[in-house]
Design a protein around this motif. Structure first.
Motif, PDB file in Angstrom:
ATOM      1  N   GLY A 236      36.348  49.371  42.528  1.00 35.88           N
ATOM      2  CA  GLY A 236      34.990  49.353  42.992  1.00 35.88           C
ATOM      3  C   GLY A 236      34.878  50.873  43.832  1.00 35.88           C
ATOM      4  N   THR A 237      33.526  51.338  43.482  1.00 37.86           N
ATOM      5  CA  THR A 237      33.174  52.348  44.330  1.00 37.86           C
ATOM      6  C   THR A 237      32.009  52.095  44.996  1.00 37.86           C
ATOM      7  N   THR A 238      30.937  52.123  44.535  1.00 39.38           N
ATOM      8  CA  THR A 238      29.739  51.322  45.206  1.00 39.38           C
ATOM      9  C   THR A 238      29.983  50.040  45.509  1.00 39.38           C
ATOM     10  N   SER A 239      30.647  49.179  44.909  1.00 40.24           N
ATOM     11  CA  SER A 239      30.820  47.981  45.050  1.00 40.24           C
ATOM     12  C   SER A 239      32.123  47.771  46.008  1.00 40.24           C
ATOM     13  N   ASN A 240      32.397  46.601  46.443  1.00 43.17           N
ATOM     14  CA  ASN A 240      33.677  46.580  47.049  1.00 43.17           C
ATOM     15  C   ASN A 240      34.929  46.872  46.268  1.00 43.17           C
ATOM     16  N   ARG A 241      35.833  47.615  46.989  1.00 45.07           N
ATOM     17  CA  ARG A 241      37.127  48.373  46.415  1.00 45.07           C
ATOM     18  C   ARG A 241      37.769  47.534  45.533  1.00 45.07           C
ATOM     19  N   ASP A 242      37.950  46.098  45.964  1.00 47.78           N
ATOM     20  CA  ASP A 242      38.566  45.066  45.120  1.00 47.78           C
ATOM     21  C   ASP A 242      37.701  44.536  43.836  1.00 47.78           C
ATOM     22  N   ALA A 243      36.756  44.895  43.834  1.00 48.88           N
ATOM     23  CA  ALA A 243      35.733  44.511  42.566  1.00 48.88           C
ATOM     24  C   ALA A 243      35.507  42.837  42.606  1.00 48.88           C
ATOM     25  N   ILE A 244      35.662  42.280  43.604  1.00 50.73           N
ATOM     26  CA  ILE A 244      35.601  41.089  43.894  1.00 50.73           C
ATOM     27  C   ILE A 244      34.123  40.636  43.469  1.00 50.73           C
ATOM     28  N   GLY A 245      33.841  39.704  42.648  1.00 51.82           N
ATOM     29  CA  GLY A 245      32.768  39.484  41.796  1.00 51.82           C
ATOM     30  C   GLY A 245      32.267  39.848  40.693  1.00 51.82           C
ATOM     31  N   ALA A 246      32.980  40.849  40.291  1.00 47.23           N
ATOM     32  CA  ALA A 246      32.672  41.632  38.964  1.00 47.23           C
ATOM     33  C   ALA A 246      32.994  40.655  37.909  1.00 47.23           C
ATOM     34  N   HIS A 247      32.156  40.866  36.878  1.00 45.89           N
ATOM     35  CA  HIS A 247      32.014  39.761  35.678  1.00 45.89           C
ATOM     36  C   HIS A 247      32.294  40.621  34.430  1.00 45.89           C
ATOM     37  N   ILE A 248      33.362  40.238  33.832  1.00 50.60           N
ATOM     38  CA  ILE A 248      33.851  41.036  32.270  1.00 50.60           C
ATOM     39  C   ILE A 248      33.825  40.074  31.374  1.00 50.60           C
ATOM     40  N   LYS A 249      33.317  40.798  30.190  1.00 52.68           N
ATOM     41  CA  LYS A 249      33.124  39.960  28.782  1.00 52.68           C
ATOM     42  C   LYS A 249      33.864  41.021  28.041  1.00 52.68           C
ATOM     43  N   LEU A 250      34.704  40.221  27.109  1.00 49.01           N
ATOM     44  CA  LEU A 250      35.557  40.854  26.054  1.00 49.01           C
ATOM     45  C   LEU A 250      35.101  40.529  24.776  1.00 49.01           C
ATOM     46  N   ASP A 251      34.708  41.474  23.798  1.00 43.94           N
ATOM     47  CA  ASP A 251      34.506  40.879  22.329  1.00 43.94           C
ATOM     48  C   ASP A 251      35.810  41.363  21.476  1.00 43.94           C
ATOM     49  N   ILE A 252      36.102  40.491  20.806  1.00 40.96           N
ATOM     50  CA  ILE A 252      37.301  40.560  20.131  1.00 40.96           C
ATOM     51  C   ILE A 252      37.333  39.764  18.499  1.00 40.96           C
ATOM     52  N   HIS A 253      36.899  40.772  17.618  1.00 36.20           N
ATOM     53  CA  HIS A 253      36.770  40.218  16.226  1.00 36.20           C
ATOM     54  C   HIS A 253      35.655  39.113  16.257  1.00 36.20           C
ATOM     55  N   GLY A 254      34.832  39.320  16.713  1.00 38.15           N
ATOM     56  CA  GLY A 254      33.600  38.269  16.823  1.00 38.15           C
ATOM     57  C   GLY A 254      33.374  37.054  17.733  1.00 38.15           C
ATOM     58  N   LYS A 255      34.430  36.994  18.395  1.00 34.79           N
ATOM     59  CA  LYS A 255      34.836  36.144  19.520  1.00 34.79           C
ATOM     60  C   LYS A 255      34.795  36.673  20.901  1.00 34.79           C
ATOM     61  N   GLN A 256      34.447  35.876  21.908  1.00 35.21           N
ATOM     62  CA  GLN A 256      34.251  36.423  23.420  1.00 35.21           C
ATOM     63  C   GLN A 256      35.287  35.752  24.372  1.00 35.21           C
ATOM     64  N   CYS A 257      35.556  36.282  25.344  1.00 31.64           N
ATOM     65  CA  CYS A 257      36.468  35.956  26.559  1.00 31.64           C
ATOM     66  C   CYS A 257      35.783  36.436  27.858  1.00 31.64           C
ATOM     67  N   TYR A 258      35.642  35.598  28.561  1.00 34.37           N
ATOM     68  CA  TYR A 258      34.895  35.952  29.982  1.00 34.37           C
ATOM     69  C   TYR A 258      35.920  35.644  31.143  1.00 34.37           C
ATOM     70  N   ARG A 259      35.924  36.553  32.101  1.00 32.31           N
ATOM     71  CA  ARG A 259      36.458  36.303  33.603  1.00 32.31           C
ATOM     72  C   ARG A 259      35.726  36.945  34.527  1.00 32.31           C
ATOM     73  N   GLU A 260      35.982  36.474  35.845  1.00 34.67           N
ATOM     74  CA  GLU A 260      35.302  36.871  36.962  1.00 34.67           C
ATOM     75  C   GLU A 260      36.473  37.236  38.192  1.00 34.67           C
ATOM     76  N   VAL A 261      36.277  38.354  38.636  1.00 37.42           N
ATOM     77  CA  VAL A 261      37.505  38.635  39.801  1.00 37.42           C
ATOM     78  C   VAL A 261      37.020  37.760  41.238  1.00 37.42           C
ATOM     79  N   ASN A 262      37.916  36.960  41.559  1.00 35.80           N
ATOM     80  CA  ASN A 262      37.642  36.348  42.746  1.00 35.80           C
ATOM     81  C   ASN A 262      39.009  36.239  43.766  1.00 35.80           C
ATOM     82  N   ALA A 263      38.657  35.915  44.952  1.00 33.94           N
ATOM     83  CA  ALA A 263      39.894  35.944  45.890  1.00 33.94           C
ATOM     84  C   ALA A 263      39.914  34.412  46.654  1.00 33.94           C
ATOM     85  N   GLY A 264      40.518  33.493  46.205  1.00 34.09           N
ATOM     86  CA  GLY A 264      40.740  32.314  47.113  1.00 34.09           C
ATOM     87  C   GLY A 264      40.306  31.061  46.004  1.00 34.09           C
ATOM     88  N   GLY A 265      40.941  30.133  45.815  1.00 41.49           N
ATOM     89  CA  GLY A 265      40.483  28.806  44.993  1.00 41.49           C
ATOM     90  C   GLY A 265      41.766  28.097  44.802  1.00 41.49           C
TER      91      GLY A 265
END
Length: 591
Positions: free
Chosen positions: A403-432
């Motif tokens: 992160g630059t404007t966001s926290n450096r670790d990008a905790i809370g960032a949400h990512i989506k990947l499109d792969i051949h018509g399918k999707q995967c989702y992840r979120e960066v977190n710390a602790g669980g």
């Protein structure tokens, strides 16, 4: 009419039960316990484990919190499936009777600081000096208050670019430390309306409603109901557990979010004394408690640790549950394989991870950078376990966010990947899970896919960026508002380059974008800067400024300046600076 509704409800529940009956997957065990040979089979009472790269060498290190008069330990990753215990020399000695630890870059300076909580001996914040040493700044930072701390999690609750700390206390008022941006913290728990004086055992942040801020979920012991604090975007919370149907009162221990069905909504799994619980996030503001008639939901043991991970890289996250086997009925630890259709199967011998040791916290990381997720398990009275994933043929991608404007670790960032018509989702977190922390590097299994069609990142700042046509089987680094670096680290065993090189960009001339390739040589991490200048020597664009390990890299420049404006046609210089070495090449923008 009511009779018809009841019939339809029972019919639906019956279909769910039939649909979810697991098969036993027969295959050679994928995991092998290497803890003793790796040097991490410490004895004593281990509670939780935290993975983080404290020395920025590209390999995940391990911090284990331990109690009953036993000191916690830091293990440095040597990069060859072995670790060296370095607690004393790094300045982390004397952390006895600790409950949980968390790695996070609280001062946004590019290295991981360490926060450690205790049930009775106060909390500890260690600042990382960047030279493999730490200093305890707890009193000065204002976080040393002794409390009945059991678990903690880190997130930027008010999206101001600095990471805050939530501490779940047992039968006493919880704490929420707001980061003031100068390595001091203020307890704002009352202002945030997130007191919760219950028997808290597990806590985790997640944006369950996909509105761009971090919500907070707590699980309780003592038959107290779960608490789900919804964030209003300013760091103030409201308990909506009843409203969203997740208030259930178990004898709970751990909790973790993960999108097990790849629908873009994060689901919650709870470990409890008795039948564990899976709540599917419907995406409509409510959760559905899954009444599954299989071992996945009906594990009758004493569940503590848990972690979602795609251990076989098939694109669906699986689940590992650590059971405390001193309770009756005695249950081993279990790895549940996600079949991809909403059901789960128990692989034969849980792929070699079905230990009968009394287990607590567990977490994952790719300890040798081979693209396979490994598991660490904390045990009571028996040695801890480190399960090395021996891999398979499926492809993968690892995404590290800065992160630059966001926290450096990008905790809370949400990512989506499109792969051949399918999707995967992840979120960066710390602790669980239970008092543990997974690797912050996002790992996505891709099955047989050879590229990611589109990677979409929603940063905590609200910025949304997209990258396309990304090859598989590599670790990439994306810096907010700057760009993507590919091939961040060579795979284990590969030959590393010996010198610094800046190669010709391609295409050249170009419009609108070009790829800049370079290599970092040597055997150690180096800070590398890439910048674009016009022919008068005026800085146009800072493309990269980051510490990098030896390897081959590429980064995109989209023909814009530091203000996001497109540059005009003409000649420009791309300059690479690393230590005393400066290399330059000419580029042509043609409109």
């Amino acid at each position: 009419m009511r009779g018809k509704q009841l019939f339809l409800r029972f019919l639906l529940q019956g279909l769910i039960m039939l649909w979810s009956v697991p098969a036993i997957v027969h295959a050679q065990n994928r995991f092998v316990n290497i803890a003793e040979n790796a040097g991490v089979a410490s004895g004593g009472k281990s509670n939780g484990v935290a993975f983080g790269d404290y020395n920025n060498d590209g390999y995940e290190d391990i911090f284990v919190t331990r109690s009953r008069g036993v000191a916690s330990l830091l293990f440095k990753n040597n990069g060859d499936n072995t670790f060296t215990e370095v607690t004393e020399e790094t300045g982390l000695r004397g952390l006895t009777d600790m409950a949980m630890s968390l790695w996070a870059d609280f001062d946004n300076d590019g290295d991981q600081d360490l926060f450690v909580i205790s049930f009775s001996r106060g909390n500890h914040l260690y600042i990382n000096h960047g030279d493999e040493t730490f200093t305890n700044i707890s009193l000065k930072a204002g976080v040393a208050k002794a409390s009945a701390g059991v678990a903690a999690a880190v997130a930027d609750v008010d999206n101001d670019g600095f990471l805050d700390i939530y501490i779940a206390n047992f039968n006493s008022e919880n704490l929420l430390y707001r980061n003031n941006g100068d390595m001091t913290f203020t307890d704002i728990i009352r202002h945030a309306d997130a007191l919760d004086r219950g028997y808290a055992m597990g806590v985790t942040f997640c944006d369950f409603d996909n509105d761009g801020d971090q919500d907070l979920l707590l699980v309780h012991d003592g038959d107290a109901g779960n608490v789900l604090y919804q964030n209003d975007g300013t760091g103030k919370f409201k308990d909506v557990a009843s409203a969203v149907n997740i208030k259930y009162a178990p004898l709970g221990m751990g909790v973790s979010f993960g999108d097990y069905n790849n629908d873009g909504h994060f689901d919650a799994y709870f470990t409890v004394l008795g039948q564990n619980l899976l709540y599917r996030n419907e995406g409509s503001g409510r959760f559905w408690r899954m009444e599954l008639a299989d071992e996945f939901a009906n594990d009758p043991g004493m569940g503590w640790g848990l972690t979602w991970l795609d251990y076989d890289n098939d694109g669906f996250i699986d689940l590992y549950v650590a059971n405390q086997s001193d309770f009756s009925p005695r249950m081993p630890n279990v790895l549940y394989h996600n079949a991809g259709n909403g059901s789960f199967a128990v692989p034969q011998n849980s792929e070699g991870t079905n230990s009968m040791a009394p287990s607590y916290g567990t977490a994952y990381a790719d300890i040798n950078n081979d693209g396979q997720l490994d598991l660490f398990v904390c045990n009571d009275r028996q040695p801890d376990e480190l399960y090395l994933n021996q891999g398979g043929p499926a492809n993968w991608l690892q995404v590290q966010l800065v992160g630059t404007t966001s926290n450096r670790d990008a905790i809370g960032a949400h990512i989506k990947l499109d792969i051949h018509g399918k999707q995967c989702y992840r979120e960066v977190n710390a602790g669980g899970g239970f008092v543990s922390q997974n690797s912050r590097r996002q790992h996505i299994g891709l099955g047989s896919a050879t590229q990611v069609d589109t990677l979409t990142i929603r940063w905590p700042s609200g910025l949304v960026e997209k990258y396309t046509d990304i090859p598989t089987n590599q670790k990439i680094m994306v810096t907010e508002g700057v760009g993507m670096v590919t091939s961040v680290q060579q795979l284990a065993g590969n030959i590393l380059p010996t010198q610094l090189e800046l190669y010709a960009n391609y295409p050249n001339p170009f419009n609108p974008s070009t790829t800049i390739r370079f290599q970092v040589g040597g055997q150690r991490i180096q800070n590398v800067q890439l910048a674009v200048f016009d022919l008068t020597g005026r800085l146009v664009k800072s493309v990269l400024d980051h510490a990098l390990t030896p390897g081959n890299y590429s980064v995109m420049w989209h023909g814009d300046d530091n203000n996001g404006r497109k540059v005009g046609s003409g000649a420009y210089l791309i300059r690479m600076m690393a230590g005393s070495v400066v290399k330059s090449r000419k580029m042509i923008v043609m409109k």
